[in-house]
Design an enzyme around this catalytic site. Structure first.
Site, short mmCIF file in Angstrom:
data_model
loop_
_atom_site.label_atom_id
_atom_site.label_comp_id
_atom_site.label_asym_id
_atom_site.label_seq_id
_atom_site.Cartn_x
_atom_site.Cartn_y
_atom_site.Cartn_z
CG ASP A 13 -4.67 5.93 7.45
OD1 ASP A 13 -5.77 5.94 6.85
OD2 ASP A 13 -4.08 4.88 7.74
CD GLU A 40 -3.28 -0.79 1.82
OE1 GLU A 40 -3.88 0.25 1.54
OE2 GLU A 40 -3.69 -1.62 2.65
CD1 TRP A 43 -9.46 7.18 4.44
CD2 TRP A 43 -11.21 6.94 5.82
NE1 TRP A 43 -9.21 6.12 5.27
CE2 TRP A 43 -10.25 5.96 6.12
CE3 TRP A 43 -12.38 6.99 6.57
CZ2 TRP A 43 -10.44 5.01 7.13
CZ3 TRP A 43 -12.58 6.05 7.57
CH2 TRP A 43 -11.62 5.08 7.84
CD GLU A 93 -3.79 -1.98 9.18
OE1 GLU A 93 -2.98 -2.93 9.04
OE2 GLU A 93 -4.48 -1.53 8.26
C1 BGC Z 1 -5.22 1.28 4.97
C2 BGC Z 1 -5.83 2.13 6.03
C3 BGC Z 1 -6.87 2.94 5.32
C4 BGC Z 1 -7.92 1.93 4.97
C5 BGC Z 1 -9.19 2.46 4.45
C6 BGC Z 1 -6.26 0.30 4.56
O1 BGC Z 1 -5.86 -0.63 3.69
O2 BGC Z 1 -4.04 0.68 5.37
O3 BGC Z 1 -5.03 2.72 6.90
O4 BGC Z 1 -7.30 4.08 5.92
O5 BGC Z 1 -7.41 0.95 4.12
O6 BGC Z 1 -10.14 1.99 5.21
#
Ligand code: BGC
Length: 709
Positions: A343, A336, A395, A596
């Site tokens: 975040d 990712e 987000w 996480e």
């Molecule tokens: C990320 C998260 C992100 C999320 C969305 C994940 O795969 O690592 O931190 O905000 O996807 O829900």
């Protein structure tokens, strides 16, 4: 910019091999030489074998609509006969997760654009532009990718052919806007050991982002092969499943004699390195770790009498270092490493106290401005590297929350001015997608991501999406209203809209069933029954053994919602809780960064999942903003932003003997510390500016100075 230069590259798509572009030239006596350079992908430039500048992964990760150009003074590097050489890699721009590269086969690939300006001793100008006079070869980096790592062949013989030039009009070239990414420190091996499987592993005792440096004597063609991991499994074996498809490897073919090398165009998130192949004995000097991140200045410090809490503070700092690599990424290790806006939104206040991130966010917000969809929708990843990713509450609200915080911490009005039209478009956009006027309902949402009340098999907590989305719709609208006023606009639209949303919210949502639902209702002031909702929240936490259940949405505001409503001691109970789920649980499990997931490693030593289990995800580190802002009580003042004035109201607890916070602001250092002394507290406050200080309910209006209460 760079108008006389052409985009040049190797004549054919190098796929994963790194191309090298070369230009030789001679120079007499010179006064000054300046290199302006950028690339599609990333570059490392050398002049006469010496690296130009120290920007790792230059020109940085930006919207695909632009690339940053760097300017280097190379006067002292110029000789009589010169070789300017540039190695190119994919970076984010052409990374394998950048979906436009897989969806449409582009007619361009890694490419260089530059100009060398030389002023000779008599003041005459001459220029070398990137053009067909350059030579191109495939280079010794035989494989590179930010997710999979790098292969380097020190015996590789390059064969140069004329470089190919081409037109690419897809990007604007802009001056370097953000902080550059630099090597920050070297960490030596903490221990080298054999796992139960018999593999040789080096432990650096810190989960970090960067790469390694190898140093060895070898025979030509001998191989080094290394793999990277964040954690060991419960048996003590090397574990990489949580990297998913990211291979994170490093391979190196030695030249004869002394070899000193580090990867050039990639990075890894790791604590451990497994030595798959090494031609000689591995000693602490053979492989070291190099920490790499954006060159942001540390400004914030927290410290307490509790060693576990201090470790948490350190983990939060390392989480920020590891994920502030030009883009605020979700994580630095698996497949990712993207600028997930939720975040960044959750963490921005903490981030802006820990480090000076003014420039860092200015650059990233400019990418957000460029990548916002024309209809106002805000992609949930910025730079927008992934296909369709439209607005989702929490987000996408990064578009209002992040600029506002950058304004509060640094008094940066220009970022508000730039982003204001984008924020308004975003608010209008919500109005077009919602199914109920004045609320945000029935749209796809991430919800309380990773909330512990998630139904089995789901990543999404069980809080009501419509409550969360509508609460953030309200909050963002209030911010747009405030920002409009700061900028001097007379428009009443958002003031009226926010009132309507609030009324409708209160009418529609009367019951809050989860911790996160209670938190948003309280924190955003969306209930007339604050006392009852706070009591319900407190009871849910107490019945759960003084433990939280919140995910990405509830966690950042949980302690605030409690302390603002008379439950400060319960907030401390959560902060100091050592059993799962809690911040200190991960610390007790040996975390050196923020996880996480609350049970990244559970109390049986097992991983909760291999799919979504990063051990370096800063989001829950946002708890530091409660420690700065409530426990130690240092707060910005909205109408005196940038700490031109400060508000300090510490909230001590007898559960700790001592807690202190220090923030180096643009106006000087603010400090707030308290010490338990018998049955009372001693407070030490330092303010560089006018301060309103509230100590145990009594308000003091103070001039700058140091005070003890
Ligand atoms: C990320 C998260 C992100 C999320 C969305 C994940 O795969 O690592 O931190 O905000 O996807 O829900």
């Amino acid at each position: 910019m760079l108008n006389n230069s052409k985009w040049i590259s190797y004549p054919t798509d190098p796929v994963f091999h790194s191309p090298v572009l070369k230009r030789t030239f001679s120079a007499g006596e010179i006064k000054r030489a300046t290199l302006e350079i950028t690339s599609l992908g990333c570059y490392v430039a050398t002049l006469n074998g010496q690296r130009v500048g120290d920007f790792i992964l230059a020109p940085g990760g930006t919207s695909v609509k632009r690339v940053q150009m760097q300017t280097y003074d190379v006067t002292s590097m110029i000789k009589e006969d010169n070789v300017l050489q540039v190695t190119l890699g994919k970076g984010w721009f052409r990374g394998r997760l950048n979906t436009r590269n897989s969806e449409e086969k582009p007619d361009w690939y890694e490419a260089l654009k530059c100009q060398l300006h030389i002023v000779d001793k008599d003041g005459n100008d001459s220029y070398i532009y990137s053009d067909e006079d350059w030579q191109a070869s495939l280079g010794p980096v035989t494989f590179t990718d930010i997710y999979d790592g790098e292969h380097y062949d020190a015996t590789y013989e390059m064969e140069f052919v004329p470089a190919k030039s081409f037109d690419y009009t897809g990007v604007d070239i802009v001056k370097q806007q953000g902080e550059i990414v630099k090597e920050q420190e070297i960490i030596k091996a903490h221990r080298i050991f054999k796992t139960p499987k018999g593999e040789t592993v080096i432990d650096f005792n810190q989960n970090l982002t960067g790469y390694c440096q190898i140093e060895l004597d070898a025979k030509a063609k001998e191989r080094v092969s290394l793999s990277f991991a964040e954690v060991l499994d419960k048996d003590g074996n090397f574990y990489t499943e949580n990297y998913r498809s990211a291979k994170s490897e490093f391979e190196y073919i030695c030249k004869e004699g002394k070899n000193v090398h580090k990867p050039l165009l990639t990075f890894y998130g790791f604590r451990y390195i497994r030595v798959n192949e090494f031609p000689c004995e591995v000693t602490p000097d053979s492989i070291s770790a190099i920490v790499v991140h954006s060159d942001i200045k540390r400004t914030g410090y927290l410290s307490s009498s509790n060693p576990l809490l201090n470790k948490l503070f350190s983990n939060i700092i390392w989480g920020q270092k590891g994920n502030f690599l030009d883009i605020p990424t979700d994580c630095p290790q698996r497949d990712e490493r993207m600028g997930w806006v939720g975040d960044a939104q959750v963490f921005v206040r903490t981030a802006s106290y820990n480090y000076d991130v003014n420039r860092f966010f200015e650059k990233w917000l400019e990418d957000m401005r460029l990548d916002q969809y024309p209809n106002g929708s805000v992609p949930f990843i910025i730079p927008h590297y992934w296909g369709e990713c439209g607005s989702t509450a929490v987000w996408s609200d990064a578009i209002t929350i992040c600029p506002w915080q950058i304004y509060l911490t640094y008094a940066n009005k220009s970022v508000l001015r730039k982003m204001y039209p984008c924020m308004k478009k975003y608010i209008d956009h919500i109005g077009t997608i919602t199914k109920s006027k004045y609320l945000w309902t029935e749209c796809w949402q991430f919800g309380d991501w990773l909330g512990l009340d998630a139904p089995a098999g789901s990543y999404k907590g069980s809080s009501n999406d419509d409550i969360i989305a509508s609460a953030f719709y309200y909050y963002s609208t209030t911010l747009v209203d405030k920002i409009g006023k700061v900028l001097g606009y007379k428009c009443k639209k958002h003031e009226t809209l926010s009132k309507r949303i609030k009324e409708k919210f209160k009418k529609t949502f009367k019951e809050f069933k989860t911790q996160t639902e209670c938190v948003v209702a309280l924190y955003f002031d969306l209930t007339d029954n604050k006392e009852a909702v706070a009591k319900k929240l407190a009871n849910m936490i107490i019945e759960n053994g003084k433990r939280l259940k919140t995910g990405f949405v509830g966690t950042p505001y949980l302690l605030h919602a409690l302390s603002e409503n008379g439950y400060c001691e319960l907030a401390y109970d959560l902060l100091l809780q050592e059993d799962y789920p809690s911040w200190l649980f991960s610390v007790k499990q040996g975390a050196t960064t923020i996880w996480e997931h609350w049970d990244g490693v559970n109390d049986k030593g097992e991983f909760w999942s291999k799919d979504m289990n990063s051990f370096n995800h800063y989001a829950y580190g946002s708890v530091a903003d409660w420690v700065y802002g409530v426990a130690c009580g240092i707060k910005t003042v909205e109408d005196k932003p940038g700490f031109e004035e400060v508000f300090i109201a510490p909230h001590p607890t007898k559960k700790l003997n001592h807690l202190s916070a220090k923030i180096e602001t643009r106006h000087g250092t603010v400090e707030s510390a308290w010490y338990k002394e018998g049955n009372s507290f001693r407070y030490e406050i330092t303010t560089p500016v006018k301060a309103t200080v509230v100590i145990e309910g009594k308000t003091y209006n103070l001039e700058k100075g140091r005070y003890v209460f």
